[in-house]
Design a protein around this motif. Sequence first.
Motif, short mmCIF file in Angstrom:
data_model
loop_
_atom_site.label_atom_id
_atom_site.label_comp_id
_atom_site.label_asym_id
_atom_site.label_seq_id
_atom_site.Cartn_x
_atom_site.Cartn_y
_atom_site.Cartn_z
N GLN A 187 18.05 -13.83 37.85
CA GLN A 187 17.43 -15.12 37.53
C GLN A 187 18.44 -16.25 37.68
O GLN A 187 18.14 -17.32 38.23
CB GLN A 187 16.87 -15.09 36.12
N LEU A 188 19.65 -16.01 37.19
CA LEU A 188 20.70 -17.01 37.29
C LEU A 188 21.04 -17.32 38.74
O LEU A 188 21.15 -18.49 39.14
CB LEU A 188 21.95 -16.51 36.55
N GLU A 189 21.18 -16.28 39.56
CA GLU A 189 21.51 -16.48 40.96
C GLU A 189 20.39 -17.22 41.69
O GLU A 189 20.64 -18.10 42.53
CB GLU A 189 21.79 -15.13 41.63
N ALA A 190 19.16 -16.85 41.40
CA ALA A 190 18.02 -17.53 42.02
C ALA A 190 18.02 -19.01 41.68
O ALA A 190 17.71 -19.87 42.53
CB ALA A 190 16.71 -16.88 41.57
N THR A 191 18.37 -19.34 40.45
CA THR A 191 18.45 -20.74 40.04
C THR A 191 19.59 -21.45 40.77
O THR A 191 19.42 -22.58 41.25
CB THR A 191 18.64 -20.85 38.52
N CYS A 192 20.72 -20.78 40.88
CA CYS A 192 21.88 -21.39 41.54
C CYS A 192 21.61 -21.68 43.01
O CYS A 192 22.12 -22.67 43.56
CB CYS A 192 23.10 -20.47 41.40
N VAL A 193 20.84 -20.82 43.69
CA VAL A 193 20.59 -21.03 45.12
C VAL A 193 19.36 -21.88 45.37
O VAL A 193 18.92 -22.04 46.52
CB VAL A 193 20.45 -19.67 45.86
N GLY A 194 18.78 -22.45 44.32
CA GLY A 194 17.70 -23.42 44.49
C GLY A 194 16.32 -22.85 44.62
O GLY A 194 15.42 -23.50 45.17
N ALA A 195 16.08 -21.63 44.10
CA ALA A 195 14.75 -21.03 44.20
C ALA A 195 13.76 -21.64 43.21
O ALA A 195 12.55 -21.42 43.34
CB ALA A 195 14.84 -19.52 43.98
N ILE B 192 13.36 -23.58 38.93
CA ILE B 192 13.91 -23.96 37.63
C ILE B 192 13.95 -22.71 36.76
O ILE B 192 12.94 -22.05 36.55
CB ILE B 192 13.04 -25.05 36.97
N GLY B 193 15.14 -22.37 36.26
CA GLY B 193 15.31 -21.17 35.47
C GLY B 193 15.22 -21.42 33.98
O GLY B 193 15.70 -22.46 33.50
N VAL B 194 14.59 -20.50 33.27
CA VAL B 194 14.64 -20.49 31.80
C VAL B 194 15.78 -19.55 31.44
O VAL B 194 15.63 -18.34 31.44
CB VAL B 194 13.32 -20.01 31.19
N LEU B 195 16.94 -20.12 31.15
CA LEU B 195 18.17 -19.34 31.09
C LEU B 195 18.93 -19.55 29.78
O LEU B 195 18.85 -20.62 29.16
CB LEU B 195 19.10 -19.74 32.23
N PRO B 196 19.69 -18.52 29.35
CA PRO B 196 20.60 -18.72 28.22
C PRO B 196 21.64 -19.78 28.57
O PRO B 196 22.18 -19.81 29.67
CB PRO B 196 21.26 -17.34 28.06
N SER B 197 21.91 -20.65 27.62
CA SER B 197 22.87 -21.72 27.87
C SER B 197 24.25 -21.17 28.19
O SER B 197 24.99 -21.76 29.00
CB SER B 197 22.94 -22.63 26.63
N PHE B 198 24.61 -20.02 27.58
CA PHE B 198 25.96 -19.50 27.81
C PHE B 198 26.15 -19.02 29.25
O PHE B 198 27.28 -18.91 29.72
CB PHE B 198 26.32 -18.40 26.81
N LEU B 199 25.06 -18.76 29.98
CA LEU B 199 25.16 -18.42 31.40
C LEU B 199 25.01 -19.66 32.28
O LEU B 199 25.77 -19.86 33.24
CB LEU B 199 24.09 -17.39 31.77
N ALA B 200 24.03 -20.49 31.97
CA ALA B 200 23.75 -21.67 32.80
C ALA B 200 24.89 -22.68 32.78
O ALA B 200 25.24 -23.26 33.81
CB ALA B 200 22.46 -22.33 32.34
N ASP B 201 25.51 -22.88 31.62
CA ASP B 201 26.60 -23.83 31.53
C ASP B 201 27.81 -23.36 32.32
O ASP B 201 28.53 -24.17 32.93
CB ASP B 201 26.98 -24.07 30.07
N ARG B 202 28.05 -22.05 32.33
CA ARG B 202 29.15 -21.51 33.14
C ARG B 202 28.93 -21.79 34.62
O ARG B 202 29.88 -22.00 35.37
CB ARG B 202 29.24 -19.99 32.94
N ALA B 203 27.68 -21.73 35.05
CA ALA B 203 27.35 -21.94 36.46
C ALA B 203 27.21 -23.42 36.80
O ALA B 203 26.91 -23.76 37.95
CB ALA B 203 26.06 -21.21 36.79
N GLN B 204 27.41 -24.28 35.80
CA GLN B 204 27.34 -25.73 35.99
C GLN B 204 25.98 -26.19 36.51
O GLN B 204 25.88 -27.05 37.39
CB GLN B 204 28.48 -26.22 36.90
N LEU B 205 24.93 -25.58 35.98
CA LEU B 205 23.58 -26.00 36.30
C LEU B 205 23.19 -27.21 35.44
O LEU B 205 23.79 -27.46 34.39
CB LEU B 205 22.60 -24.85 36.06
N ARG B 206 22.18 -27.93 35.89
CA ARG B 206 21.74 -29.13 35.19
C ARG B 206 20.67 -28.78 34.17
O ARG B 206 19.69 -28.11 34.48
CB ARG B 206 21.16 -30.14 36.18
#
Length: 277
Positions: A205-213, A215-229
């Motif tokens: 899910q995180l990777e799909a969000t990072c590559v623009g697939a 909007i992910g419903v993600l844990p903040s501790f993963l999304a913030d590491r990936a510098q997502l908005r």
Amino acid sequence: MAAADALGVDHTTVSRRITALEKSLGLRLMERGSEGWALTDAGKAVAESARAIEDALSRAVDAVSGQDTPSLHGTVRVNAPDGFGTVFATPALARVRRRHPGLQAELITATRQLALHPSGFDLALAIGKTPGSRLVTEHLTDYALGLYASDEYLARCGSPEALADLREHALIFYIESMLQVGDLDIERHLPGITPAFSSTNVFAQLEATCVGAGIGVLPSFLADRAQLRRLLPDEVDIRLPITLAVRREAVTHPAVRAVRDALHQEVADRAAELLPE
């Protein structure tokens, strides 16, 4: 096979020894379940007694070798969700092993509900509350989830200004029909919205969000590491508990206590990652 590898013998030798022990005791020590072989109640009692003997021998070795602090030996197995287990349980286990090199740590990651009759682990971490009277449970921490997207996705598809706008976007989350954790049911948090990209694995899910697939419903501790908005933080701010569960027969085991303490220390030291402002 794992027991054979640990003992340095072939699996037929292990099987013969277990069979001989069962015959000697007149009890069934292991039985095959839906997830493989597991100890029976009698097997668990025998294993705990053997563990106590092993611990006593280890303390005796430490004493004669002049070690001031007794070292831990044996194996401790931890079950945890994919994301939390990787990011928080792994460093906690690594720290315990640095202090106790003779200890073997095993981490099994899967986002699923614990069984009512637990077997195959000493300590488990689960999202939400854990069932089963044979488990000693305690609240470990809460963690936050939110809506996240990549800069590329937002530049291409725009940013939702309200919850209703999410219907015009591709949502990324778990596969509803395969989800085994009720607290992660998307209907509880975003009713009426169906994910367009789903996976049983939060890192997919995180990777799909990072590559623009989408909007992910993600844990903040993963999304913030990936510098997502972060999107719509006031409207979507999901908080879920992580429960720590221990089999009753393993509560007093020194290695389990050491891992439990390490997990509490890990989440205390990194509380800002779990619940960012």
